[in-house]
Each structure stands twice: as structure tokens, then as C-alpha cells.
Design an enzyme around this catalytic site. Structure first.
Site, PDB file in Angstrom:
ATOM      1  N   THR A 245       0.934  -1.221  -0.057  1.00  0.00           N
ATOM      2  CA  THR A 245       0.011  -0.017   0.130  1.00  0.00           C
ATOM      3  C   THR A 245       0.852   1.355  -0.081  1.00  0.00           C
ATOM      4  OG1 THR A 245      -0.168  -0.109   2.572  1.00  0.00           O
ATOM      5  CG2 THR A 245      -1.886  -1.177   1.221  1.00  0.00           C
TER       6      THR A 245
ATOM      7  N   TYR B  53      13.271  -6.825  15.908  1.00  0.00           N
ATOM      8  CA  TYR B  53      13.346  -6.515  14.390  1.00  0.00           C
ATOM      9  C   TYR B  53      14.525  -7.408  13.831  1.00  0.00           C
ATOM     10  CZ  TYR B  53      13.426  -4.104   9.863  1.00  0.00           C
ATOM     11  OH  TYR B  53      13.581  -3.750   8.598  1.00  0.00           O
TER      12      TYR B  53
HETATM   13  N1  LIG Z   1      12.599   1.203   4.939  1.00  0.00           N
HETATM   14  C1  LIG Z   1      13.902   0.776   5.217  1.00  0.00           C
HETATM   15  O1  LIG Z   1      14.967   1.513   5.225  1.00  0.00           O
HETATM   16  C2  LIG Z   1      14.013  -0.678   5.471  1.00  0.00           C
HETATM   17  C3  LIG Z   1      15.124  -1.157   5.500  1.00  0.00           C
HETATM   18  C4  LIG Z   1      15.571  -2.784   5.643  1.00  0.00           C
HETATM   19  C5  LIG Z   1      14.397  -3.515   5.328  1.00  0.00           C
HETATM   20  N2  LIG Z   1      13.262  -2.976   5.311  1.00  0.00           N
HETATM   21  C6  LIG Z   1      11.983  -3.676   4.905  1.00  0.00           C
HETATM   22  O2  LIG Z   1      11.444  -3.666   3.745  1.00  0.00           O
HETATM   23  C7  LIG Z   1       9.871  -3.733   4.215  1.00  0.00           C
HETATM   24  C8  LIG Z   1       9.021  -2.694   3.742  1.00  0.00           C
HETATM   25  O3  LIG Z   1       9.281  -1.683   4.561  1.00  0.00           O
HETATM   26  P1  LIG Z   1       8.934  -0.008   4.252  1.00  0.00           P
HETATM   27  O4  LIG Z   1       9.864   0.622   4.798  1.00  0.00           O
HETATM   28  O5  LIG Z   1       8.289  -0.101   3.126  1.00  0.00           O
HETATM   29  O6  LIG Z   1       7.859  -0.068   5.465  1.00  0.00           O
HETATM   30  P2  LIG Z   1       6.382   0.966   5.600  1.00  0.00           P
HETATM   31  O7  LIG Z   1       6.679   1.959   4.878  1.00  0.00           O
HETATM   32  O8  LIG Z   1       6.294   1.155   7.054  1.00  0.00           O
HETATM   33  O9  LIG Z   1       5.111   0.070   4.896  1.00  0.00           O
HETATM   34  C9  LIG Z   1       4.948  -1.051   5.712  1.00  0.00           C
HETATM   35  C10 LIG Z   1       4.084  -2.002   4.658  1.00  0.00           C
HETATM   36  O10 LIG Z   1       3.504  -3.230   5.178  1.00  0.00           O
HETATM   37  C11 LIG Z   1       2.263  -3.360   5.700  1.00  0.00           C
HETATM   38  N3  LIG Z   1       1.888  -3.728   7.002  1.00  0.00           N
HETATM   39  C12 LIG Z   1       2.476  -3.102   8.113  1.00  0.00           C
HETATM   40  N4  LIG Z   1       1.978  -3.743   9.216  1.00  0.00           N
HETATM   41  C13 LIG Z   1       1.443  -4.845   8.815  1.00  0.00           C
HETATM   42  C14 LIG Z   1       0.597  -5.695   9.519  1.00  0.00           C
HETATM   43  N5  LIG Z   1       0.395  -5.876  10.594  1.00  0.00           N
HETATM   44  N6  LIG Z   1       0.014  -6.539   8.671  1.00  0.00           N
HETATM   45  C15 LIG Z   1      -0.150  -6.495   7.252  1.00  0.00           C
HETATM   46  N7  LIG Z   1       0.604  -5.703   6.696  1.00  0.00           N
HETATM   47  C16 LIG Z   1       1.197  -4.614   7.390  1.00  0.00           C
HETATM   48  C17 LIG Z   1       1.726  -1.556   5.394  1.00  0.00           C
HETATM   49  O11 LIG Z   1       0.431  -1.809   4.854  1.00  0.00           O
HETATM   50  P3  LIG Z   1      -0.871  -0.914   5.863  1.00  0.00           P
HETATM   51  O12 LIG Z   1      -0.345   0.111   6.610  1.00  0.00           O
HETATM   52  O13 LIG Z   1      -1.537  -0.338   4.602  1.00  0.00           O
HETATM   53  O14 LIG Z   1      -1.617  -1.922   6.495  1.00  0.00           O
HETATM   54  C18 LIG Z   1       2.637  -1.101   4.473  1.00  0.00           C
HETATM   55  O15 LIG Z   1       2.151  -1.459   3.121  1.00  0.00           O
HETATM   56  C19 LIG Z   1       9.786  -4.286   5.590  1.00  0.00           C
HETATM   57  O16 LIG Z   1       9.563  -5.743   5.615  1.00  0.00           O
HETATM   58  C20 LIG Z   1      11.090  -3.712   6.321  1.00  0.00           C
HETATM   59  O17 LIG Z   1      11.473  -4.359   7.336  1.00  0.00           O
HETATM   60  C21 LIG Z   1      12.988  -1.593   5.233  1.00  0.00           C
END
Ligand SMILES: NC(=O)c1ccc[n+]([C@@H]2O[C@H](COP(=O)([O-])OP(=O)(O)OC[C@H]3O[C@@H](n4cnc5c(N)ncnc54)[C@H](OP(=O)(O)O)[C@@H]3O)[C@@H](O)[C@H]2O)c1
Length: 237
Positions: free
Chosen positions: A20, A159
Site C-alpha cells: 500500500t 526486528y
Molecule cells: N525502509 C527501510 O529502510 C528498510 C530497510 C531494510 C528493510 N526494510 C524492510 O522492507 C519492508 C518494507 O518496509 P517499508 O520501509 O516499506 O515499510 P512501511 O513504509 O512502514 O510500509 C509497511 C507496509 O507493510 C504493511 N504492514 C505493516 N504492518 C502490517 C501488518 N501488521 N499486517 C499487514 N501488513 C502490514 C503496511 O500496510 P498498511 O499500513 O496499509 O496496513 C505497508 O504497506 C519491511 O519488511 C522492512 O522490514 C525496510
């Protein structure tokens, strides 16, 4: 990872969890760029509007599934929804994730550990258990598990432990699936400015492409059991 890749995913169906917003939204758009049909997922269908609007630029089919991956009922709802809305799942992009609130490691209590592992690891396992057998039957599947490069931040231990488990789970799964053309790889997206990554991140969220697509675009019997770094890839002319 070898970057040799297929140039279209036409006719394929991908489920991208957590698409999303943030990284998952970029992955959904990137897959659509390669003609892949996409199921968008978030906790609520209403959250999917922006991604669906962006996907409407592409000549692909789209669907939405909702479910809170912290709960077994939510995971079941995602599985049932995907089975109902798509003929099959060819690409399972396990991207959704949560990060625990920053806390001294001694003060992090079990419910926080539980929730973080439920969303980041156990939901991934249940989704894989649901969709990998069909991939095996059809002789094609790409499973990508979103990991992290996080290290030495004890305040975020739930995490980082969940992501270490994702890495281990991915290599175990790859061993089980060896020789089947169901390929499973982990992706470290880099530190990106999303709701999770915050405004001070090293990279803009768009830089997760094209690297995040590499494990989805692998040729038959390509690399499996690897962890790839999205930031090592650039679009070529
Ligand atoms: N951003 C970074 O720097 C970074 C670095 C390393 C790894 N990652 C990994 O990349 C992935 C995406 O991260 P992001 O930064 O894009 O995160 P984000 O911006 O917080 O987005 C998280 C996404 O996951 C969904 N989500 C959150 N909690 C959920 C739940 N309880 N059940 C179902 N869906 C859920 C949210 O959907 P809704 O809110 O619409 O429900 C949203 O689409 C994650 O696995 C994260 O650990 C991120």
C-alpha cells in the site's frame, strides 16, 4: 547474483505483501512495468487506493487483499483473498514488515517480540506454506523474502532477530526447493526513506528498483538461496 533475467512477466500473478506504500508499492509498480499482474496487500483494503491508482497506468490486472499479518485470522484472510482473486500465485513477494519501537534491550517485553516475529517471520512462513505447493506443482515460482542489513542496534533486537530468521528460513527453503524451479531469495533493500525508514535514510525509496525485481525476474532454474542487495543494481540503458 547473476543479473541475467527474463524481460517480461506477462501472464504471471504476484502477491506483494505490504504494497500500500513504501518499498512494497515500488515493487508492485516495478513488477507491473514487466507486465506482471499484481495483488496489492495491506491491513485494510482502503489503504490500497494510491497503489491501485499508480498501477492503473499499466496494462495489467490488479486485485486487493486485506489482512493484519500479526494475526492468524488476518493471514488466513490474505490467503483466501488471493486464492479467490487470482488464478494462481507465481511470485510471492513477502515484503510487509514492522519495526519495534526503539527501547533499551532489557525493557523489550515478550508481546513486542511476539508481534514483530508474527508479522516479519511467521506470516511469511504461513504464506509460503500456502502458495509454495502450487508453485511446485506448476514447476514455476519465485519467492522473495524482504530482509535487512541491520546490525548492532540492540534497541531494535526483535526486528533484527526477525530478519536474521528470515535469512535462515530463506536458505533452508532454498535447500528444500533445489532443482524445482521454485526459487527463493532474500532481499536487503538498503536504508530507504519510507514511513519505517524515516526521513534521514540513505536512499530515496525509488532506489529499491531495479534491484528488488532481480529475484522476481530470474530465468528458469536461476539463483536461489541468495541474499541480494537492492542498492547494487542500476537501470541499464
Ligand atoms: N525502509 C527501510 O529502510 C528498510 C530497510 C531494510 C528493510 N526494510 C524492510 O522492507 C519492508 C518494507 O518496509 P517499508 O520501509 O516499506 O515499510 P512501511 O513504509 O512502514 O510500509 C509497511 C507496509 O507493510 C504493511 N504492514 C505493516 N504492518 C502490517 C501488518 N501488521 N499486517 C499487514 N501488513 C502490514 C503496511 O500496510 P498498511 O499500513 O496499509 O496496513 C505497508 O504497506 C519491511 O519488511 C522492512 O522490514 C525496510
Amino acid at each position: 547474483m547473476n543479473t541475467r533475467s527474463v524481460d517480461t512477466l506477462a501472464g504471471r500473478w504476484a502477491l506483494v505483501t505490504g504494497s500500500t506504500r513504501g518499498i512494497g508499492q515500488q515493487i508492485a509498480l516495478g513488477l507491473a512495468e514487466f507486465d506482471c499482474n499484481v495483488i496489492v496487500h495491506g491491513r485494510r483494503s482502503a489503504h490500497a487506493g494510491e497503489t491501485l491508482h499508480l498501477l492503473s497506468e499499466y496494462a495489467v490486472e490488479t486485485a486487493v487483499v486485506a489482512g493484519d499479518l500479526a494475526t492468524r485470522a488476518g493471514v488466513r484472510s490474505v490467503i483466501r483473498g488471493a486464492e479467490k482473486r487470482a488464478p494462481r500465485i507465481d511470485i510471492l513477494y513477502n515484503n510487509a514488515g514492522i519495526q519495534n519501537a526503539w527501547q533499551p534491550v532489557w525493557e523489550i517485553e515478550r508481546p513486542t517480540w511476539q508481534e514483530t516475529l508474527d508479522v516479519n517471520l511467521f506470516a511469511m512462513v504461513e504464506l509460503t506454506n500456502a502458495f509454495a505447493p502450487g508453485m511446485l506443482e506448476r514447476g514455476y515460482g519465485r519467492i522473495v523474502n524482504t530482509s535487512s542489513g541491520i546490525r548492532d542496534i540492540p534497541e531494535l533486537a526483535p526486528y533484527s532477530v526477525s530478519k536474521a530468521a528470515v535469512d535462515k528460513y530463506s536458505t533452508d527453503l532454498a535447500a528444500e526447493l533445489e532443482g524445482t524451479n521454485v526459487l527463493v531469495n532474500a532481499l536487503d533493500p538498503g536504508w530507504l526513506s519510507t514511513d519505517m525508514g524515516g526521513p534521514n535514510a540513505d536512499h530515496d525509496v525509488t532506489t529499491v528498483l531495479p534491484g528488488a525485481l532481480v529475484p522476481a525476474l530470474l530465468p528458469d532454474f536461476g539463483a536461489s538461496g541468495e541474499k541480494l542487495l537492492a542498492q547494487e543494481y542500476e537501470w541499464s540503458d
